[in-house]
Design a protein around this motif. Sequence first.
Motif, PDB file in Angstrom:
ATOM      1  N   MET A 196       0.829  -1.204   0.000  1.00  0.00           N
ATOM      2  CA  MET A 196       0.000   0.000   0.000  1.00  0.00           C
ATOM      3  C   MET A 196       0.872   1.267   0.000  1.00  0.00           C
ATOM      4  N   ARG A 197       1.845   1.306   0.882  1.00  0.00           N
ATOM      5  CA  ARG A 197       2.680   2.508   1.073  1.00  0.00           C
ATOM      6  C   ARG A 197       4.137   2.108   1.233  1.00  0.00           C
ATOM      7  N   PRO A 198       4.814   1.813   0.146  1.00  0.00           N
ATOM      8  CA  PRO A 198       6.200   1.345   0.293  1.00  0.00           C
ATOM      9  C   PRO A 198       7.094   2.335   1.041  1.00  0.00           C
ATOM     10  N   GLU A 199       6.761   3.634   0.949  1.00  0.00           N
ATOM     11  CA  GLU A 199       7.659   4.628   1.563  1.00  0.00           C
ATOM     12  C   GLU A 199       7.745   4.474   3.084  1.00  0.00           C
ATOM     13  N   ILE A 200       6.712   3.861   3.688  1.00  0.00           N
ATOM     14  CA  ILE A 200       6.725   3.734   5.154  1.00  0.00           C
ATOM     15  C   ILE A 200       7.918   2.885   5.619  1.00  0.00           C
ATOM     16  N   LEU A 201       8.279   1.891   4.820  1.00  0.00           N
ATOM     17  CA  LEU A 201       9.360   1.000   5.249  1.00  0.00           C
ATOM     18  C   LEU A 201      10.739   1.459   4.786  1.00  0.00           C
ATOM     19  N   GLU A 202      10.774   2.560   4.049  1.00  0.00           N
ATOM     20  CA  GLU A 202      12.066   2.961   3.488  1.00  0.00           C
ATOM     21  C   GLU A 202      12.901   3.794   4.451  1.00  0.00           C
ATOM     22  N   ASP A 203      14.216   3.691   4.280  1.00  0.00           N
ATOM     23  CA  ASP A 203      15.178   4.548   4.989  1.00  0.00           C
ATOM     24  C   ASP A 203      14.963   4.597   6.494  1.00  0.00           C
ATOM     25  N   LYS A 204      14.793   3.461   7.100  1.00  0.00           N
ATOM     26  CA  LYS A 204      14.663   3.479   8.556  1.00  0.00           C
ATOM     27  C   LYS A 204      16.022   3.294   9.202  1.00  0.00           C
TER      28      LYS A 204
ATOM     29  N   GLY B  88      -2.338  -4.143   9.357  1.00  0.00           N
ATOM     30  CA  GLY B  88      -1.711  -3.246   8.390  1.00  0.00           C
ATOM     31  C   GLY B  88      -2.592  -2.041   8.102  1.00  0.00           C
ATOM     32  N   GLN B  89      -3.885  -2.314   7.925  1.00  0.00           N
ATOM     33  CA  GLN B  89      -4.857  -1.250   7.689  1.00  0.00           C
ATOM     34  C   GLN B  89      -4.888  -0.275   8.872  1.00  0.00           C
ATOM     35  N   LEU B  90      -4.913  -0.851  10.073  1.00  0.00           N
ATOM     36  CA  LEU B  90      -4.934  -0.019  11.288  1.00  0.00           C
ATOM     37  C   LEU B  90      -3.668   0.831  11.366  1.00  0.00           C
ATOM     38  N   MET B  91      -2.542   0.232  10.981  1.00  0.00           N
ATOM     39  CA  MET B  91      -1.279   0.973  11.034  1.00  0.00           C
ATOM     40  C   MET B  91      -1.305   2.154  10.062  1.00  0.00           C
ATOM     41  N   ILE B  92      -1.771   1.898   8.835  1.00  0.00           N
ATOM     42  CA  ILE B  92      -1.816   2.973   7.841  1.00  0.00           C
ATOM     43  C   ILE B  92      -2.762   4.086   8.296  1.00  0.00           C
ATOM     44  N   ARG B  93      -3.910   3.677   8.835  1.00  0.00           N
ATOM     45  CA  ARG B  93      -4.848   4.680   9.352  1.00  0.00           C
ATOM     46  C   ARG B  93      -4.207   5.491  10.465  1.00  0.00           C
ATOM     47  N   SER B  94      -3.448   4.807  11.339  1.00  0.00           N
ATOM     48  CA  SER B  94      -2.806   5.506  12.454  1.00  0.00           C
ATOM     49  C   SER B  94      -1.779   6.509  11.945  1.00  0.00           C
ATOM     50  N   LEU B  95      -0.973   6.076  10.958  1.00  0.00           N
ATOM     51  CA  LEU B  95       0.048   6.975  10.424  1.00  0.00           C
ATOM     52  C   LEU B  95      -0.587   8.186   9.757  1.00  0.00           C
ATOM     53  N   ASP B  96      -1.694   7.941   9.027  1.00  0.00           N
ATOM     54  CA  ASP B  96      -2.402   9.063   8.405  1.00  0.00           C
ATOM     55  C   ASP B  96      -2.923  10.024   9.460  1.00  0.00           C
ATOM     56  N   ARG B  97      -3.437   9.431  10.524  1.00  0.00           N
ATOM     57  CA  ARG B  97      -3.966  10.273  11.589  1.00  0.00           C
ATOM     58  C   ARG B  97      -2.855  11.101  12.223  1.00  0.00           C
ATOM     59  N   ALA B  98      -1.680  10.460  12.376  1.00  0.00           N
ATOM     60  CA  ALA B  98      -0.548  11.184  12.953  1.00  0.00           C
ATOM     61  C   ALA B  98      -0.213  12.412  12.094  1.00  0.00           C
ATOM     62  N   GLU B  99      -0.278  12.244  10.764  1.00  0.00           N
ATOM     63  CA  GLU B  99      -0.023  13.380   9.856  1.00  0.00           C
ATOM     64  C   GLU B  99      -1.020  14.508  10.109  1.00  0.00           C
ATOM     65  N   ARG B 100      -2.300  14.124  10.209  1.00  0.00           N
ATOM     66  CA  ARG B 100      -3.338  15.148  10.414  1.00  0.00           C
ATOM     67  C   ARG B 100      -3.168  15.833  11.767  1.00  0.00           C
ATOM     68  N   ILE B 101      -2.850  15.015  12.781  1.00  0.00           N
ATOM     69  CA  ILE B 101      -2.666  15.585  14.123  1.00  0.00           C
ATOM     70  C   ILE B 101      -1.489  16.554  14.112  1.00  0.00           C
TER      71      ILE B 101
END
Lengths: 313, 264
Positions: free
Chosen positions: A202-210, B200-213
């Motif tokens: 879904m979002r490859p960038e999340i795992l990059e450059d850690k 994975g879905q929950l993680m992506i939602r959480s990261l998106d929320r972190a951006e908005r916050i």
Amino acid sequence: MHMADGLISGTVGGVMAAASVAIIAYSIKRIKSDDKTIPMMGVMGAFVFAMQMINFTIPGTGSSGHIVGGTLLAATLGVYPAIIVTACVLIIQCLLFADGGLLALGCNIFNMSVPFVVMYTLIFKPILKNGVTSSKLTIASILSVVLGLQLSAFGVVLETTASGITALPFLPFVLAMQPIHFVIGIVEGVITAAVLIFVYKMRPEILEDKEVMSVKVLAVTIALLAVLIGGGLSMFASGYPDGLEWSMEKVAGTTELEGSSAIHETMAEAQKSTAFMPDYNSKIAGIVGGALTLLLAVAIGFAISFFSKKRTA
Amino acid sequence: MPSLFSAGADIRSMESLAEGDSVIHRLPPMAKLVTTLVYVVMVVSFNRYNLSGLIPYAVYPIILISLSQTPYNMLLKRLVIAMPFALFGGAANIFFDRDVAFTIASIAVTYGVVSFLSIMMKTVLTVATVLILISTTRISDISDSLVRLKVPPLFVLSLMMTYRYISVLLEEAGTMYTAYSLRSPNVKGVKIGDMGVFVGQLMIRSLDRAERIYAAMKCRGFNSIYHAGDSQTVGVRYIACVCGALLVLRFINLSELVGNGVLR
């Protein structure tokens, strides 16, 4: 497995707390402190919390479990933020849900962060060095979670036996803990892999450059682990099953000196003559007095509640 | 751990308890934090066979509970969570430490039983005191105290953010779980094969929320600096009194003194 205060000694709790404080302090120094880091770590901490509440069914057994997420955090945030987030989650679990003791926090933070960031640096990252594929993610996740969890469980065993509060011998304890955590590790590894594959698609960038630990930090950490493991093992080796510490504790636990040598007898005589109640066993006095003290304490509690309710009524 | 749906309620009930008003609630947060730490260290420092010395330590949490009117049932619920590990380690003592410590009316009591009881006692006392701290002190006051104790603000802020967003993400996970269970009846929890997508879905939602916050915080002038509330008093006298009493009880076995007095 969250360790409780009842089973650790002040020394072990103190040493591990010092180690964890040092690790957290170093991690804070290493985190690139742009403003975005804090909300990111905070929300991911809350995510770990929510994730641990999601129970999955284990096929064929009817029982359920949840994942812990050390490797998952390292892979999505980098090693240093992962350490901070783990510490935050454990502190909140300890304070709000009584999951893990306050003095045991040092042990718990160490056990649940260090093994996973070390394995992430040593195994996970190198496997994915030349490009990410689903199979590489799977192998990397399973290996680093299984090994991390083995180290973590071994830490629990060492810290508990070195504390010397439980009489559970080292070997049976290890033999109980390691295989269980091997199985748990495989399940968690598979799920971690599935999550990371999904996130990568879904979002490859999340795992990059850690960020991983540098060679120097890794060497220091492994040296620290070796010292702690060595220290723990030597404490156990010299103290159990019939060593000095064990028997000394038994003597210290009894206020009466029971020895056959002349010095012991003289001492025992001296103690008898100075004791409050030479005729009664001090343990009986301890039991009777303890029960009375407890009753008195409860009575005081009830009295306070009664009077304060009366006053507010 | 509590379930996905009860955890949020647990946190809220704790928060409402901390909003209460009693002598204990009004004590300076710093004093409560420091005495709790000292208390836990003292309790843990007791020898595993020294049950009688440990018992008088129960007085402190009992007085705090009754003065602050913390409900007992809540405490018991938390104790159930803390017990399994202590029970596992403690029960082992009964089996492995079988030397007789003393006999009461021809019933032999082993060192293992004594140490088992002292482990249980230690667990109850430490859990109770930490719980009382949280149920009488607002989390924001505790974090202020932490900053005053020179804990790095970055850490305290992360801690606070985690705490604040637990209920938000629990709600998010709850919504996802409800949707999932409606589509897959007769499944207990989430099927292991679906965990990857679900988490994975929950993680992506959480990261998106972190951006908005982050964006929202930035709009309100956030700059990674911790702004502590009004300066609190430390409560030196309270700390001194409690620590003094704890020290005295640590080195004088009150139970034995009382027992000797009564038996004489």
